[in-house]
Motif scaffolding. Structure first.
Motif, PDB file in Angstrom:
ATOM      1  N   ASP A   1       0.850  -1.173   0.000  1.00 51.74           N
ATOM      2  CA  ASP A   1       0.000   0.000   0.000  1.00 51.74           C
ATOM      3  C   ASP A   1       0.896   1.238   0.000  1.00 51.74           C
ATOM      4  O   ASP A   1       1.620   1.491   0.972  1.00 51.74           O
ATOM      5  N   LEU A   2       0.846   2.023  -1.071  1.00 52.76           N
ATOM      6  CA  LEU A   2       1.729   3.188  -1.178  1.00 52.76           C
ATOM      7  C   LEU A   2       1.468   4.209  -0.080  1.00 52.76           C
ATOM      8  O   LEU A   2       2.401   4.877   0.387  1.00 52.76           O
ATOM      9  N   LYS A   3       0.220   4.359   0.343  1.00 51.54           N
ATOM     10  CA  LYS A   3      -0.065   5.309   1.409  1.00 51.54           C
ATOM     11  C   LYS A   3       0.652   4.909   2.691  1.00 51.54           C
ATOM     12  O   LYS A   3       1.177   5.757   3.421  1.00 51.54           O
ATOM     13  N   GLU A   4       0.675   3.614   2.975  1.00 53.23           N
ATOM     14  CA  GLU A   4       1.365   3.133   4.174  1.00 53.23           C
ATOM     15  C   GLU A   4       2.873   3.337   4.051  1.00 53.23           C
ATOM     16  O   GLU A   4       3.545   3.721   5.013  1.00 53.23           O
TER      17      GLU A   4
ATOM     18  N   GLU B   1      -0.914   7.821  -9.248  1.00 53.18           N
ATOM     19  CA  GLU B   1      -0.581   6.404  -9.206  1.00 53.18           C
ATOM     20  C   GLU B   1      -1.692   5.554  -9.826  1.00 53.18           C
ATOM     21  O   GLU B   1      -2.848   5.641  -9.426  1.00 53.18           O
TER      22      GLU B   1
ATOM     23  N   THR C   1      -1.157   2.208  -9.838  1.00 51.12           N
ATOM     24  CA  THR C   1      -1.003   0.966  -9.083  1.00 51.12           C
ATOM     25  C   THR C   1      -0.461   1.285  -7.692  1.00 51.12           C
ATOM     26  O   THR C   1       0.054   2.376  -7.448  1.00 51.12           O
ATOM     27  N   ASP C   2      -0.587   0.340  -6.798  1.00 52.35           N
ATOM     28  CA  ASP C   2       0.171   0.379  -5.565  1.00 52.35           C
ATOM     29  C   ASP C   2       1.590  -0.086  -5.892  1.00 52.35           C
ATOM     30  O   ASP C   2       1.935  -0.285  -7.062  1.00 52.35           O
ATOM     31  N   TYR C   3       2.405  -0.271  -4.863  1.00 51.77           N
ATOM     32  CA  TYR C   3       3.753  -0.775  -5.090  1.00 51.77           C
ATOM     33  C   TYR C   3       3.683  -2.229  -5.554  1.00 51.77           C
ATOM     34  O   TYR C   3       3.106  -3.075  -4.865  1.00 51.77           O
TER      35      TYR C   3
END
Length: 295
Positions: free
Chosen positions: A1-4, A39, A41-43
């Protein structure tokens, strides 16, 4: 999760005082952006194997510094073009994990060749890449590319290369780097070819590497000791000859007792590198950059 991920990164930086920032990052991961820089996608990490679901129409060469494999980002993006064509048509920019962090901190999509090459899009000799979308700028040297809170941000480097760079005896030995996965590698003064990946290093050298070795499996839920031993033996047979072995990485420290039993059967002198090798490598790079700026 990119936010995390970003929450963790910004959280660390918020409690530190610094005037320069050096990053060591997990290789083979990427993030896809649209025309607005948002973005898509996520990572997508090195564990992503979607490329195994399609037939890959291209091959990799020694100048790419990486082999064709299921978790290669270039292969993964091709798989997206076949499995999710609408998503693929929206791609305008590709970021490695390192260049994504650099872009978020400075606005510049740039990274070091040690982080760029594992994507599969780059020529390690020229640092040039080719794709239907924007790629990160790949730098041969560790250089500042922008600022975050007034501090210089330097091109991110690959975690494996940082760990090897942090080992004083790295030139005359095999190095077994064990984290979430494992690599057996050794340094060569110049670019060299063989049944291994000739990954870029700092300067003109190559990091001859056999990847995908058991690391997390040392927890006891995977291959037995004899299978792990055979995997390490096979890797050593593919690399240029060295006289000793240095073991590094978080998994090496955590499973040290089990590893000692396995490695003692190699008939090869070995030692465990103490401390955080990747952090040592970053500190050495920071010191050299500082000396270069002064001179």
């Amino acid at each position: 999760d990119l936010k995390e991920i970003l929450h963790a990164v910004y959280g660390i930086l918020a409690i530190q005082r610094f005037d320069r920032l050096f990053l060591s990052v997990q290789m083979h991961g990427y993030v896809l952006l649209d025309e607005n820089g948002s973005e898509l996608t996520d990572y997508i990490s090195w564990k992503d194997r979607r490329a195994s679901l399609v037939s890959i129409p291209f091959t990799m060469h020694s100048e790419n510094g990486v082999e064709l494999k299921d978790n290669l980002p270039r292969a993964g993006v091709y798989a997206i073009s076949r499995l999710k064509p609408e998503l693929y048509r929206s791609i305008r920019e590709f970021c490695t994990f390192g260049s994504y962090l650099c872009r978020k901190l400075t606005g510049v999509n740039a990274t070091h060749i040690t982080d760029a090459a594992p994507s599969g899009f780059f020529n390690v000799r020229t640092c040039l890449g080719r794709a239907e979308f924007v790629l990160p700028k790949a730098c041969r040297e560790v250089v500042p590319v922008g600022y975050y809170r007034g501090a210089q941000v330097f091109t991110p480097v690959g975690d494996q290369q940082a760990a090897v760079y942090g080992i004083a005896e790295n030139k005359g030995a095999y190095i077994l780097n064990l984290g979430t996965t494992g690599q057996m590698c050794c340094l060569c003064e110049q670019s060299c070819e063989g049944p291994f990946e000739s990954r870029p290093f700092f300067g003109t050298g190559s990091l001859c590497t056999v990847s995908g070795l058991p690391a997390e499996a040392l927890a006891g839920n995977g291959p037995q000791d004899k299978e792990i031993l055979q995997a390490y033996r096979n890797a050593l047979a593919r690399l240029p000859a060295r006289r000793s072995l240095i073991v590094v990485g978080g998994a090496a420290s955590f499973y040290r007792r089990r590893l000692q039993g396995i490695l003692s059967q190699l008939a090869l002198p070995f030692i465990f590198s103490e401390g955080e090798s990747a952090l040592k490598g970053l500190k050495l790079l920071a010191k050299q950059c500082e000396e270069a700026s002064v001179s």
